[in-house]
Design an enzyme around this catalytic site. Structure first.
Site: not given
Lengths: 299, 299, 299, 299
Positions: D12, D57-58, D165, D182, D224-225, D251, D253
């Site tokens: 659920k 699932t109830d 970058f 940036r 970013v890495q 990222n 942008h």
């Protein structure tokens, strides 16, 4: 070194393209969203800030554009394979390229009974999908290997009867009544792999889709589980090229509304559609059980 | 008194119901979301915390349930009217009841060429709409008055050619090139009112929808504006019962992708679909211009 | 002529910009989504396919960019006014320009107790809004007129007690029990207009927001209506420049869960949050009731 | 047998609860969405329509409700563990129970400088997450085993400078210019596992979150890495109980807008925020590289 990069992937998501095939008076229109993801020897970018082996994700986007111009993107599987192969073949440090394509379907308009040459409707939530992972060969001169998973998502189906759920396990928290007549609604996600290259990628897709829909509606459903299995098994029965198929079928509940406070009965006619909570049933069915122990997927 | 209640409305939104018509072997399935909104003499609730004239929104929900059990909700307009009339007729302090209905379409499955008796697909983004406002009569013994606006939303249309945009106004901020061949994509919202009660509420809806689609595709579009007007005018021409129609047609841009950095041409074949920003064109077209000054809607 | 254009508007929506004020070591960051909409003498575009008076929506987008470069967009109201005035002042056939701005808030990060000079978090659903409509002067040489509506949306508030709902109107469909202790949750949308130009547009916004939050939490709520009115009245009391304020407060229900099947009590501790259906309460409060009849808004 | 069930899971999703801790004058408010998923010997349900081992699932939903009443759900990890253990301990045929919890944060309102005892704001997109998988013991009398993954998602961060970058890999499809300044914007998803049970589950969560934010903003980002790795490494450095951490950082942008057509410069002040396409950087960092071959995750 106290800690190390363990896994990585990087790429570009939601690269959208639309291509018009105008070669004939009758236009074809294809609209895709492409994700590109690369794995390989990218450790220096993470640990030393050295970008010299990092192909920009912007370049991945441009590559999708250029390949979509030169190739026919409407056969998702070959487009994905060619695109992914480009990255592993051109860059020695790339060990895997994963290409995921999601296609928005546009139906040709039929006006006064005639298919229109260049007008389409796009009001469907359904999507065709393809996920190819291309692996660099381990030896020079070999071809890249890979796997292609095909699929569809967003296909919403419902039947108003021929569905029940009874004789289930009960414990102290169970209040659900048994029923031999309920509404069964789901939004299907299907993924499958082939054991051989199909002759007609689009033809087999269409056939698989038709089988899934037909079996959903075909007979009484004692549970989502049983119907899911029948749908998957019917695909394997009809299409020898399909090796394994995975279906995810949320149980999109339509609860019977209690009208007794208003002195009204409700003989299975008025229901409350609800999005949450919902059941979730997922299973993979394959031709032959591998010998390894039963696999579990808690993803 | 330093400040006063100026306008109010209160109600219940997103009351969802699903109804199965099981009277015949072939089931009908209707799924709606209903909004109820009341206006009237509710000032004391706001200014004095006096709830004695406040019908709970939970009661509005229950009323939708009970009426959906007893009536046929699949004719949206009569269901909305009956529901709204209930509130203005039973409660003297209610001056207006607004009922908005949004219908999720479910298409009967066709399997091996045969319509299935109880299985449906629901993968469409399109919705049928109806907005009725019922006004209490000013004199005892009179019937309530009201207005019903019918419509549809989420109908996505595209044509790959026969559309251009040129000879437009230019200023120092204009960089858009003229074009006589572009993709035209939109998601249509339409709303219209009748000058008379239609014989067949569902039949006229279907005809209006078909006209809108047909005109969208029919001929060269010099602008969204011109095509919008042609679509609206065609409805008024074909259906005398339609008094006024309002169309909202966002311009869902497909921008030509510049492939020259990759030494590739792009003779109107590869486009970038984008959701934002987008153009927005909205207009109402009526049979006869009212004598009052041109109305402006900046809603 | 059998049918005529009755109303129209056209424009560009979701023109997004981000501006960095780098004049000092401490950067400011502003992120907006702008909608531009023009009304005026555009009939020929609709009825004759004549684009000669149609300023492209692409040009509107470019105009937003250029003005955002030259002006300070972070004071929403003056930016909207200047942008809208540009269109009515430079184009005789434009009678109205409507500018709607939605600001995404970015909070400066505070790290180890220090405000960071150029890092921000943007995890809020709240938005600041401004809707300005600029009207061309009817006589040459006069200045444009207009109206500015300020607001906020997406401000989600909840209190776990000090809220009830009782002594309400009951009919045959009422099943809601009275309660003197419930959870009150809402996502506030507020819109207001000033009777005079504020000295400090951002200061008064912040004060209005603080008053709304404070009054929501201040005392026992006998109904959403009563609390809404108190919140609106408190703004009018504290800020003489505010002439009218409209609040929309959905009642985002937290239903008490019935645990008796599991032999558990639930003394107002465990609730089911649900998005649908939900109540909807909307009202405008003004300083002085206009003499015209009570206005109704069923929008 | 021509085809067999290969993997399955059912459960659920989106079981929502809100709990008020009213034991003191100062209320605590916790709001969760819980997913329950079971694996085990459920084959007969799929292949034979036999529901006798299928817990509805109830019932899973009801179990969440009952456990939330009796336990303190605000410590996500212990609540998930206890809930999952219930299923594997009470049902021999259940081999694994996976519990996923997503917490909506509600911040206590501070009014006139004072924390309010029972009013909260909930306008954040951030979520706290916990994913526990409990495995049945292979021998009688043993305790269940399991793994808990903690995390957060929806934490949106941006810095206006100190990001570049450059010196990246270029091919014939590369058009991206190098930049040493940036905007860097991301919406962070973090997941981590502990090598030992923390003394204070909530305390260590808060510290990890603070470290991630601090490192994001701390210094120049060459990619970013590199920033992702620094953020992950800083968590491992500061918190010995964290064994491995996975960060996903799209990222988001902000593209520099070209204003030269309007004779305006743009010295890194005006940007176009866009949602698609976007870069995607994901990596796991661990204390010690396992000896197995470098793992690849194309999920």
């Amino acid at each position: 070194m106290p800690h190390q990069l363990w896994t990585q992937s990087y790429g570009k998501s939601r690269v959208r393209i639309a291509k018009v095939d105008r070669d004939a008076d009758v236009h074809q229109y294809t609209e895709l969203s492409v994700d590109v993801e690369l794995d390989g020897d990218f450790d220096a970018a993470y640990t030393q800030g050295d970008n010299s082996l990092v192909l920009p994700t912007d370049t991945m986007k441009n590559t999708v554009y250029a390949f979509a111009r030169e190739l026919d993107p409407c056969e998702l599987e070959t487009f994905a394979w060619t695109l992914g192969s480009h990255f592993v073949e051109n860059f020695d440090h790339v060990s895997h390229a994963a290409i995921k394509i999601t296609q928005t379907p546009w139906q040709r308009l039929v006006i006064d009974g005639e298919p229109h040459p260049h007008a389409f409707s796009g009001s469907s939530t359904e999507r065709q999908t393809c996920h190819a992972v291309i692996t660099a060969p381990t030896k020079d001169g070999e071809d890249p290997e890979g796997a292609i998973e095909c699929g569809l998502e967003g296909l919403t189906l419902l039947k108003t009867t021929d569905s029940g759920f009874s004789k289930f396990l009960k414990d102290e928290y169970t209040t659900l009544p048994e029923t031999d007549d309920r509404i069964f609604a789901t939004t299907l996600t299907a993924k499958w792999v082939y054991n051989d290259t199909p002759d007609d990628w689009r033809g087999i897709r269409d056939r698989i889709r038709a089988i899934l829909i037909r079996e959903f509606a075909a007979r009484f459903s004692p549970s989502v589980q049983a119907t899911l299995f029948e749908m998957a098994a019917a695909v394997l029965d009809a299409e020898p090229a399909v090796e394994e198929i995975n279906l995810a079928m949320p149980n999109l509940h339509r609860h019977l509304i209690n009208l007794s406070p208003f002195d009204l009965d409700n003989p299975n006619v008025l229901f409350l559609p609800t999005d949450e909570p919902h059941g979730n049933i997922t299973a993979s069915v394959c031709r032959e059980r591998p010998e390894e122990a039963h696999a579990h997927d808690h993803g």
